[in-house]
Design an enzyme around this catalytic site. Structure first.
Site, PDB file in Angstrom:
ATOM      1  N   ASN A  90       0.813  -1.218   0.000  1.00 46.21           N
ATOM      2  CA  ASN A  90       0.000   0.000   0.000  1.00 46.21           C
ATOM      3  C   ASN A  90       0.848   1.271   0.000  1.00 46.21           C
ATOM      4  O   ASN A  90       0.397   2.324  -0.452  1.00 46.21           O
ATOM      5  CB  ASN A  90      -0.906  -0.048   1.245  1.00 46.21           C
ATOM      6  CG  ASN A  90      -1.616   1.247   1.518  1.00 46.21           C
ATOM      7  OD1 ASN A  90      -2.569   1.595   0.825  1.00 46.21           O
ATOM      8  ND2 ASN A  90      -1.151   1.996   2.515  1.00 46.21           N
ATOM      9  N   TYR A 179       2.857   9.631 -11.129  1.00 43.07           N
ATOM     10  CA  TYR A 179       1.892   8.820 -10.376  1.00 43.07           C
ATOM     11  C   TYR A 179       1.168   7.812 -11.275  1.00 43.07           C
ATOM     12  O   TYR A 179       1.199   6.611 -11.006  1.00 43.07           O
ATOM     13  CB  TYR A 179       0.931   9.745  -9.614  1.00 43.07           C
ATOM     14  CG  TYR A 179       0.050   9.021  -8.629  1.00 43.07           C
ATOM     15  CD1 TYR A 179       0.562   8.558  -7.417  1.00 43.07           C
ATOM     16  CD2 TYR A 179      -1.287   8.787  -8.898  1.00 43.07           C
ATOM     17  CE1 TYR A 179      -0.241   7.872  -6.510  1.00 43.07           C
ATOM     18  CE2 TYR A 179      -2.093   8.107  -8.001  1.00 43.07           C
ATOM     19  CZ  TYR A 179      -1.569   7.654  -6.802  1.00 43.07           C
ATOM     20  OH  TYR A 179      -2.371   6.984  -5.915  1.00 43.07           O
TER      21      TYR A 179
END
Ligand SMILES: NC(=O)c1ccc[n+]([C@@H]2O[C@H](COP(=O)([O-])OP(=O)(O)OC[C@H]3O[C@@H](n4cnc5c(N)ncnc54)[C@H](O)[C@@H]3O)[C@@H](O)[C@H]2O)c1
Length: 268
Positions: A90, A179
């Site tokens: 994560n 990203y």
């Protein structure tokens, strides 16, 4: 039926456990019965998350981009629990500019700093690779386990730069190339590893969340909600069910998938 979702007797590692979503992944896994290892570069915060979870859980300091750090964490986890059943990759970094006044100019593709690009690749991609290699090897040797790689809607579709336009139509920021590039890589890596470890009983899936409400400016929230079929941004608790589903036997025949939980964002 509900037994399928039980994680009783399982150990689950969550990286980036102290962030907005990581904490809720930890709560979800603990509520389903797992012993949770909250792993974060911020060791002090990881211990705090564990206190909130109750007895039997563990906080560890871990830098996902350092093989030595991940190896050390693996040793202390195995010493305490003797096995690893679930890994939630994560931890990630998102675009951050030290000086918010410079963000508009620096976030333009033409100006985007190579240092930020490299840092994103290091944490968001190499971090997933290293944790999967080092923790996942333990799973492959035990011939069982579930790896959940947290990707993003931006790994599936291009960022909509109009989201960052204020009420006056002024562009306040640009979502960078780094990203979405890293999140696309995470989805691709997920497929690679699922195929590679299928015969070892290790399932590997991605979860692609949509944008989470977290004190953003009103114009942004309104733009986001307006473009989302369910008409709102996500709450940090909206992914708890998906995490437990992917971690547990409820998803026993699923590997290499990308579970998109985004209020419908990617369908339009
Ligand atoms: N928040 C969103 O809207 C959203 C949407 C889609 C996907 N995601 C993804 O969900 C995940 C969690 O996002 P978030 O919003 O909770 O992020 P966040 O920034 O709130 O938390 C990230 C956590 O990762 C930790 N971290 C950073 N670098 C690390 C490293 N090198 N090693 C270990 N830990 C490190 C930080 O200390 C922090 O606790 C990320 O993969 C993110 O890309 C988030």
């Amino acid at each position: 039926m509900m037994e399928l979702f039980s994680l009783k007797g399982k150990t689950a590692i969550v990286t980036g456990a102290c962030g907005l979503l990581g904490k809720h992944h930890c709560y979800a896994l603990a509520e389903a019965g797992a012993k949770v290892i909250a792993a974060d570069v911020d060791e002090v915060a990881s211990k705090k998350v564990v206190q909130e979870l109750g007895e039997g859980h563990m906080g560890v300091g871990l830098d996902v981009s350092s093989d030595l750090s991940v190896m050390e964490a693996k040793e202390s986890i195995l010493e305490r629990y003797g096995k690893i059943d679930v890994l939630v990759n994560n931890a990630a970094i998102n675009d951050m500019f030290e000086n918010p006044n410079a963000a508009l100019e620096l976030s333009k593709f033409e100006n985007y700093p190579i240092s930020l690009w490299k840092k994103s690749l290091d944490v968001n991609v190499t971090g997933v690779f290293l944790c999967s290699q080092i923790f996942g090897k333990v799973m492959a040797e035990a011939k069982q386990g579930s790896i959940i790689n947290i990707a993003s809607t931006y790994g599936v579709t291009a960022p909509d730069q109009k989201l960052y336009q204020n009420e006056k139509g002024e562009q306040t920021f640009y979502k960078s190339a780094s990203y979405p590039t890293t999140k696309g890589a995470v989805i691709s890596f997920t497929r690679f590893l699922a195929a590679y470890w299928g015969d070892k009983g290790v399932r590997v899936n991605a979860l692609s969340p949509g944008g989470v409400e977290n004190g953003q400016q009103e114009f942004f929230k309104s733009n986001y909600a307006g473009r989302t079929p369910l008409g709102r941004m996500a709450q940090p608790t909206d992914y708890k069910g998906a995490i437990v589903f992917l971690a547990s036997d409820a998803s026993n025949y699923m590997t290499g998938g990308n579970l998109v939980v985004d209020g419908g964002w990617t369908i339009i």
